[in-house]
Design a protein around this motif. Structure first.
Motif, PDB file in Angstrom:
ATOM      1  N   SER A  93      -0.873   2.154  12.975  1.00  0.00           N
ATOM      2  CA  SER A  93      -2.056   1.338  12.741  1.00  0.00           C
ATOM      3  C   SER A  93      -1.679   0.104  11.934  1.00  0.00           C
ATOM      4  O   SER A  93      -0.604   0.046  11.327  1.00  0.00           O
ATOM      5  CB  SER A  93      -3.154   2.133  12.034  1.00  0.00           C
ATOM      6  N   SER A 107       6.672  12.651   5.769  1.00  0.00           N
ATOM      7  CA  SER A 107       5.866  12.237   4.607  1.00  0.00           C
ATOM      8  C   SER A 107       4.381  12.132   4.888  1.00  0.00           C
ATOM      9  O   SER A 107       3.653  11.606   4.055  1.00  0.00           O
ATOM     10  CB  SER A 107       6.364  10.873   4.099  1.00  0.00           C
ATOM     11  N   ILE A 108       3.939  12.630   6.054  1.00  0.00           N
ATOM     12  CA  ILE A 108       2.549  12.587   6.503  1.00  0.00           C
ATOM     13  C   ILE A 108       2.129  11.170   6.901  1.00  0.00           C
ATOM     14  O   ILE A 108       1.778  10.940   8.049  1.00  0.00           O
ATOM     15  CB  ILE A 108       1.573  13.155   5.468  1.00  0.00           C
ATOM     16  N   LEU A 109       2.088  10.240   5.933  1.00  0.00           N
ATOM     17  CA  LEU A 109       1.684   8.885   6.279  1.00  0.00           C
ATOM     18  C   LEU A 109       2.500   7.890   5.465  1.00  0.00           C
ATOM     19  O   LEU A 109       2.635   8.048   4.255  1.00  0.00           O
ATOM     20  CB  LEU A 109       0.200   8.670   6.002  1.00  0.00           C
ATOM     21  N   TYR A 137      -5.010   9.833  10.941  1.00  0.00           N
ATOM     22  CA  TYR A 137      -3.943   9.056  10.320  1.00  0.00           C
ATOM     23  C   TYR A 137      -4.181   7.567  10.305  1.00  0.00           C
ATOM     24  O   TYR A 137      -3.242   6.781  10.185  1.00  0.00           O
ATOM     25  CB  TYR A 137      -2.606   9.427  10.960  1.00  0.00           C
ATOM     26  N   TYR A 138      -5.416   7.162  10.453  1.00  0.00           N
ATOM     27  CA  TYR A 138      -5.766   5.784  10.165  1.00  0.00           C
ATOM     28  C   TYR A 138      -7.141   5.769   9.525  1.00  0.00           C
ATOM     29  O   TYR A 138      -7.920   6.702   9.670  1.00  0.00           O
ATOM     30  CB  TYR A 138      -5.714   4.903  11.418  1.00  0.00           C
ATOM     31  N   TYR A 140       1.970   7.778  11.106  1.00  0.00           N
ATOM     32  CA  TYR A 140       2.155   9.178  10.778  1.00  0.00           C
ATOM     33  C   TYR A 140       3.662   9.408  10.662  1.00  0.00           C
ATOM     34  O   TYR A 140       4.456   8.823  11.402  1.00  0.00           O
ATOM     35  CB  TYR A 140       1.572  10.083  11.860  1.00  0.00           C
ATOM     36  N   ASP A 185      -3.706   3.668  16.612  1.00  0.00           N
ATOM     37  CA  ASP A 185      -3.006   4.321  17.727  1.00  0.00           C
ATOM     38  C   ASP A 185      -2.228   3.318  18.575  1.00  0.00           C
ATOM     39  O   ASP A 185      -2.363   3.282  19.811  1.00  0.00           O
ATOM     40  CB  ASP A 185      -3.997   5.114  18.582  1.00  0.00           C
ATOM     41  N   TRP A 197       0.186   5.461   0.517  1.00  0.00           N
ATOM     42  CA  TRP A 197      -0.693   6.617   0.708  1.00  0.00           C
ATOM     43  C   TRP A 197      -0.395   7.646  -0.388  1.00  0.00           C
ATOM     44  O   TRP A 197       0.770   7.901  -0.705  1.00  0.00           O
ATOM     45  CB  TRP A 197      -0.465   7.220   2.092  1.00  0.00           C
ATOM     46  N   PHE A 225      -2.716  17.282   1.665  1.00  0.00           N
ATOM     47  CA  PHE A 225      -1.357  16.756   1.617  1.00  0.00           C
ATOM     48  C   PHE A 225      -1.227  15.803   0.424  1.00  0.00           C
ATOM     49  O   PHE A 225      -2.200  15.152   0.032  1.00  0.00           O
ATOM     50  CB  PHE A 225      -1.013  15.976   2.889  1.00  0.00           C
ATOM     51  N   TYR A 226       0.001  15.692  -0.071  1.00  0.00           N
ATOM     52  CA  TYR A 226       0.294  14.742  -1.143  1.00  0.00           C
ATOM     53  C   TYR A 226       1.572  13.985  -0.825  1.00  0.00           C
ATOM     54  O   TYR A 226       2.492  14.509  -0.185  1.00  0.00           O
ATOM     55  CB  TYR A 226       0.496  15.461  -2.481  1.00  0.00           C
ATOM     56  N   LEU A 281       0.828  -1.198   0.000  1.00  0.00           N
ATOM     57  CA  LEU A 281       0.000   0.000   0.000  1.00  0.00           C
ATOM     58  C   LEU A 281       0.867   1.254   0.000  1.00  0.00           C
ATOM     59  O   LEU A 281       1.938   1.282   0.614  1.00  0.00           O
ATOM     60  CB  LEU A 281      -0.894   0.005   1.242  1.00  0.00           C
ATOM     61  N   PHE A 303       3.483   3.561   4.881  1.00  0.00           N
ATOM     62  CA  PHE A 303       3.120   2.157   5.095  1.00  0.00           C
ATOM     63  C   PHE A 303       4.375   1.290   5.106  1.00  0.00           C
ATOM     64  O   PHE A 303       5.421   1.667   4.555  1.00  0.00           O
ATOM     65  CB  PHE A 303       2.222   1.660   3.957  1.00  0.00           C
ATOM     66  N   ASP A 327       5.155  12.592  -1.979  1.00  0.00           N
ATOM     67  CA  ASP A 327       6.163  13.186  -2.862  1.00  0.00           C
ATOM     68  C   ASP A 327       6.046  12.650  -4.288  1.00  0.00           C
ATOM     69  O   ASP A 327       6.286  13.366  -5.256  1.00  0.00           O
ATOM     70  CB  ASP A 327       7.568  12.895  -2.327  1.00  0.00           C
TER      71      ASP A 327
END
Lengths: 120, 110
Positions: free
Chosen positions: B36, B97-99, A105-106, B93, B52, A47, A59-60, A45, B101, A62
C-alpha cells in the motif's frame, strides 16, 4: 463520518509509563481491526501494534514487544496502548489507524496523532 | 533503517509524471500482493492512496497508480499538481515483521 481521536500523550521520563487512548466514532468499531503507528520527529512511519476486532489476534513490532500492550474496549469504542519502560527512542507522534475490512494490512482511516516525548 | 527502501526525494514539474519505487524482499513486497501507499502532508495524518499493489480507494484521483515487479513496488503520479507535493510512504505485509514501511520519499513539485 469516521473519526479517530487519540489522547494521553505527553512528557514522560525514561523508564516511565504512559497509556494512550483512541476514541472511535462514525463506524461500527467492534467490526474492525485496529493499529498503532508511530512517527519519530522528522522520521518515517513505523507500525507498532495490531489488534483484531475481537482481540483474539495481537501483534507487536520487535521494537516494542514486551514493553507495550495493546487492548480495546468495543463497548466504549476505544483502543488503548499501554507503554512501559519507555526509552528516548519511543519519542514520536502515535497514530491510531483503522484496518480496512477488505484487508488487515492497510489503513483506510487515521487519527491526527498524539505526541509522546520521553526525556529527563 | 527502514525495512523497505525508497529514494529520499523525487521532483517533477506540473503536468509531468513521476514514479516512486519501493524495494523489499521476497519476505514482504515480493511475496505478497499487500503493498500500500500513503501520502502525508506536513503535520497531517497519512492518507491511503493505493492498496493491494494497484487498487485505489474511493475518492483518490486516477492520476495515482500502483504496480509491482518482483521485490519492487512503484507508485506513479501522472499530471503532477501542486497539491501532490508531500511525503509518500510504501508499506507491505511482512512474513517476518507483520507490517513494514519504507523510509518515505519527499515529492517536490517544481
Amino acid at each position: 463520518e469516521v473519526q479517530l481521536v487519540e489522547s494521553g500523550g505527553g512528557l514522560v521520563q525514561p523508564g516511565g509509563s504512559l497509556r494512550l487512548s483512541c476514541t472511535a466514532s462514525g463506524f461500527t468499531f467492534s467490526s474492525y481491526t485496529m493499529n498503532w503507528v508511530r512517527q519519530a520527529p522528522g522520521k518515517g512511519l513505523e507500525w507498532v501494534s495490531y489488534i483484531s476486532s475481537s482481540s483474539s489476534t495481537i501483534f507487536y513490532a520487535d521494537s516494542v514487544r514486551g514493553r507495550f500492550t495493546i487492548s480495546r474496549d468495543n463497548a466504549k469504542n476505544s483502543l488503548f496502548l499501554e507503554m512501559n519502560s519507555l526509552r528516548a527512542g519511543d519519542t514520536a507522534v502515535y497514530f491510531c489507524a483503522r484496518s480496512s475490512l477488505r484487508g488487515s494490512y492497510y489503513f483506510d482511516y487515521w487519527g491526527l496523532g498524539v505526541l509522546v516525548t520521553v526525556s529527563s | 533503517q527502514s525495512a523497505l527502501t525508497q529514494s529520499v526525494s523525487v521532483s517533477g514539474s506540473p503536468g509531468q509524471s513521476i514514479t516512486i519505487s519501493c524495494t523489499g524482499t521476497s519476505s514482504d513486497v515480493g511475496g505478497y500482493d499487500y503493498v500500500s501507499w500513503y501520502q502525508q502532508h506536513p503535520g497531517k495524518a497519512p492518507k491511503l492512496m493505493i492498496f493491494d499493489v494497484s487498487n485505489r480507494p474511493s475518492g483518490v484521483s486516477n492520476r495515482f497508480s500502483g504496480s509491482k515487479s518482483g521485490n519492487t513496488a512503484s507508485l506513479t503520479i501522472s499530471g503532477l499538481q501542486a497539491e501532490d507535493e508531500a511525503d509518500y510512504y510504501c508499506s507491505s505485509y511482512s512474513r517476518r515483521s507483520i507490517l513494514v514501511f519504507g523510509g518515505g520519499t519527499k515529492l517536490t513539485v517544481l
